[in-house]
Scaffold this active site. Structure first.
Site, PDB file in Angstrom:
ATOM      1  N   SER A  34      -9.314  -2.421   8.075  1.00 47.34           N
ATOM      2  CA  SER A  34      -8.014  -2.939   8.448  1.00 47.34           C
ATOM      3  C   SER A  34      -7.759  -2.929   9.951  1.00 47.34           C
ATOM      4  O   SER A  34      -6.742  -3.450  10.422  1.00 47.34           O
ATOM      5  CB  SER A  34      -6.919  -2.118   7.749  1.00 47.34           C
ATOM      6  OG  SER A  34      -6.914  -0.781   8.216  1.00 47.34           O
ATOM      7  N   GLY A  36     -12.953   2.444   5.079  1.00 48.97           N
ATOM      8  CA  GLY A  36     -13.880   1.745   5.969  1.00 48.97           C
ATOM      9  C   GLY A  36     -13.193   1.065   7.123  1.00 48.97           C
ATOM     10  O   GLY A  36     -13.807   0.277   7.849  1.00 48.97           O
ATOM     11  N   SER A  37     -11.920   1.347   7.353  1.00 51.28           N
ATOM     12  CA  SER A  37     -11.101   0.549   8.262  1.00 51.28           C
ATOM     13  C   SER A  37     -11.394   0.741   9.742  1.00 51.28           C
ATOM     14  O   SER A  37     -10.944  -0.052  10.567  1.00 51.28           O
ATOM     15  CB  SER A  37      -9.612   0.819   8.008  1.00 51.28           C
ATOM     16  OG  SER A  37      -9.244   0.300   6.762  1.00 51.28           O
ATOM     17  N   ILE A  80      -9.404   4.763   5.598  1.00 54.05           N
ATOM     18  CA  ILE A  80      -9.310   5.378   4.272  1.00 54.05           C
ATOM     19  C   ILE A  80     -10.313   4.761   3.306  1.00 54.05           C
ATOM     20  O   ILE A  80     -10.470   5.209   2.184  1.00 54.05           O
ATOM     21  CB  ILE A  80      -7.871   5.270   3.712  1.00 54.05           C
ATOM     22  CG1 ILE A  80      -7.645   6.231   2.547  1.00 54.05           C
ATOM     23  CG2 ILE A  80      -7.549   3.824   3.300  1.00 54.05           C
ATOM     24  CD1 ILE A  80      -6.213   6.310   2.071  1.00 54.05           C
ATOM     25  N   LEU A  83      -2.450  -2.987   4.633  1.00 55.19           N
ATOM     26  CA  LEU A  83      -3.369  -2.090   5.350  1.00 55.19           C
ATOM     27  C   LEU A  83      -4.603  -1.752   4.515  1.00 55.19           C
ATOM     28  O   LEU A  83      -5.299  -0.781   4.808  1.00 55.19           O
ATOM     29  CB  LEU A  83      -2.662  -0.785   5.761  1.00 55.19           C
ATOM     30  CG  LEU A  83      -1.645  -0.899   6.899  1.00 55.19           C
ATOM     31  CD1 LEU A  83      -0.879   0.423   7.048  1.00 55.19           C
ATOM     32  CD2 LEU A  83      -2.350  -1.230   8.202  1.00 55.19           C
ATOM     33  N   LYS A 143      -3.312   0.126  17.145  1.00 52.21           N
ATOM     34  CA  LYS A 143      -3.111  -0.596  15.891  1.00 52.21           C
ATOM     35  C   LYS A 143      -1.616  -0.684  15.580  1.00 52.21           C
ATOM     36  O   LYS A 143      -0.857   0.241  15.884  1.00 52.21           O
ATOM     37  CB  LYS A 143      -3.859   0.155  14.787  1.00 52.21           C
ATOM     38  CG  LYS A 143      -3.999  -0.562  13.466  1.00 52.21           C
ATOM     39  CD  LYS A 143      -4.881   0.272  12.544  1.00 52.21           C
ATOM     40  CE  LYS A 143      -5.110  -0.391  11.207  1.00 52.21           C
ATOM     41  NZ  LYS A 143      -5.966   0.462  10.333  1.00 52.21           N
TER      42      LYS A 143
END
Length: 560
Positions: free
Chosen positions: A222, A245-246, A243, A197, A149
């Site tokens: 994200s 659901g990313s 943090i 983010l 990422k």
């Protein structure tokens, strides 16, 4: 000079910003495009008239050899590590195949922000030479390609905190990347992430990431670039952060495996320059996104085998047993949460829950019972405010620095917290409220008498662009800090109009639930995969993987 512009499918444009910002953004994108040789451009007809489902384009475009198709389509990370170790495949062949497929994937989904095939092949060549001269590998991930990422520092490459003003070229690896490099991983690309983010859709100044199964839908966020890349088999193992659901949301949207551990299980030192103010009360987790259950286990085992807690004292030392873990009870007690008490999921999600319930009830090792939701709406209000203790001022400052426009979903996520920066006492009160909620929820879980909970990942399948408003089914578990895995099911969304809410749940539970029904009526979700989320108590990460292994043994994943 290329004979035609770089091919890139985009369905819904992102906001442009000031002329100065557009110039800056174009120079960054131009730097990216300049590194891609024209022989890796996909045929123009895919751009001019793209299919709704683009997952077949990497095979159809004619760029990959038969061996490269086999390497990228038929193996997970564990299998690739074994084939390289046995010298059936070279690290160079694997790096070349995945780098080529990654840039193809980008052209149909906008999943990348950096691509460095030459560097990856050079590293793979060094690994092959080491193996040839010593007869052994440098580590368990020798030659395995891993995608990263954008915000994760990788020496010699750019990272950002979700704003162009924070983009910097890093001179050293962050802690986790350094461990992966030591274990033999090969890095070849960095993936797209959203502004701030903090979106469950990946829409950045570089473009909007499209869902490979239906490009009119979001790939999630994200970590949406990772999810789209893996769904297109341009990667089989990437790293996400979560943090709200990313990891889980994009994994669910794109039909892949994802795992959010309990906080402070995995090393994240230097993951984000300047840190995140949200972590005053809501801790970020890092975890794998991949194509198989065993790759979740491989990732966790190899990272934790390096004892990262010796370098980062924040980490909790819990020996990893993963898929070999003996679970608590026989039968394993599974709670099914059909809705969160505030928003009923859209019809395909309910269908997937019904499928899971029926399947588990047929297995001797499972006892299935209902799980009652717990104060979800309250938890979501609390977490949305806790994300922005500065009242959103930092976000606005970063955007103003370069003239970057505020995206609609950025405005949406900060609006509950907008205002003056919180005082130390107010942040402390948020923590007291959070901790009391966690204790209350722990008692609720005990009263429900279950070992794990199965629930939706999102309020529906992958959502239409710019409509990822409701984080209920993932952010709740961040608020109580529980580990959760997201796994595929055989269920997919049907053609528009083919299914609707059952007569038993015709009445919306809330105004938000009513809005979700409106989005369902307006949307076209055809072909979107449906994943489910399996959750365990805090720091019961091993037991969660042990439960998943029992499910695997019973054939729960036999459709995949």
């Amino acid at each position: 000079m290329p004979s035609r512009p770089f091919p890139l499918i985009q369905t819904v444009p992102v906001a442009e910003g000031t002329p100065e910002f557009v110039e800056l953004k174009n120079s960054i994108v131009g730097e990216f495009v300049a590194k891609v040789p024209e022989e890796l451009y996909i045929p123009q007809h895919f751009i001019d008239s793209p299919p709704k489902n683009v997952t077949a384009i990497p095979r159809q475009c004619g760029i990959l050899t038969q061996q490269e198709l086999d390497i990228t389509e038929n193996h997970d990370a564990a299998a690739l590590a074994g084939l390289i170790r046995k010298r059936v495949l070279t690290a160079v062949a694997v790096a070349t195949a995945f780098a080529k497929r990654a840039i193809i994937a980008h052209q149909v989904s906008c999943c990348l922000v950096e691509w460095f095939m030459d560097e990856a092949v050079q590293r793979a060549r060094e690994l092959d030479e080491y193996q040839a001269s010593t007869g052994t590998t440098v580590g368990p991930l020798h030659g395995v390609p891993i995608s990263l990422k954008e915000h994760m520092p990788l020496a010699g490459h750019y990272s950002s905190a979700g704003y162009v003003s924070t983009r910097v070229k890093d001179t050293q690896d962050c802690h986790m990347v350094a461990i992966l490099r030591k274990l033999g991983a090969v890095f070849y690309c960095k993936t797209n992430q959203p502004q701030s983010l903090m979106h469950l859709e990946t829409d950045s100044p570089y473009g909007r990431v499209l869902n490979p199964h239906n490009i009119t839908l979001s790939a999630g966020g994200s970590t949406g670039g990772e999810a789209a890349l893996i769904a297109l088999r341009g990667s089989v193992l990437g790293i996400g952060t979560d943090i709200g659901g990313s990891i889980r949301c994009p994994s669910g949207f794109c039909g892949i495996y994802g795992f959010k551990p309990t906080s402070y299980m995995l090393p994240m030192h230097d993951f984000l320059h300047g840190g995140a103010a949200a972590e005053l009360n809501i801790l970020i987790s890092a975890g794998p996104m991949c194509t198989s259950l065993r790759d979740i286990d491989l990732f966790m085992e190899t990272i934790l085998s390096q004892r990262p807690y010796l370098a980062d004292p924040r980490l909790v030392r819990i020996p990893w047993t993963g898929l070999t873990t003996n679970v608590w009870t026989n039968p394993i007690k599974v709670g099914i949460m059909m809705d969160d008490g505030h928003i009923q999921p859209q019809p395909p999600v309910t269908r997937a829950l019904d499928w899971a319930k029926a399947r588990l009830e047929s297995f001797k090792n499972f006892q299935v019972k209902p799980f009652k939701p717990y104060r979800t709406a309250e938890a979501i209000k609390l977490i949305r405010k806790a994300y922005w203790p500065d009242g959103g001022r930092g976000t606005k400052h970063h955007l103003q620095e370069t003239g970057e426009p505020m995206f609609a979903l950025t405005k949406h996520i900060i609006e509950d917290a907008e205002g003056p920066e919180l005082t130390a006492s107010e942040v402390h009160q948020q923590r007291l409220t959070r901790d009391q909620f966690r204790c209350d929820f722990a008692r609720h879980w005990t009263e429900q008498d279950v070992d794990v909970v199965i629930c939706p990942v999102f309020v529906g399948p992958a959502c239409a662009h710019d409509t990822a408003f409701y984080w209920n089914y993932t952010a709740f578990w961040n608020y109580v800090d529980c580990p959760a895995a997201v796994v595929p099911t055989p269920v997919k969304a049907l053609k528009k109009g083919a299914e609707d809410y059952a007569p038993s749940n015709k009445t919306p539970l809330s105004e938000e639930c009513k809005h979700v029904r409106q989005l369902w009526a307006e949307g076209d979700f055809e072909g979107a995969p449906i994943n489910l989320q399996i959750v365990a108590r805090k720091y019961h990460d091993n037991e969660l993987l042990g439960t998943l292994h029992t499910m695997l043994g019973e054939g729960f994943f036999s459709f995949a």
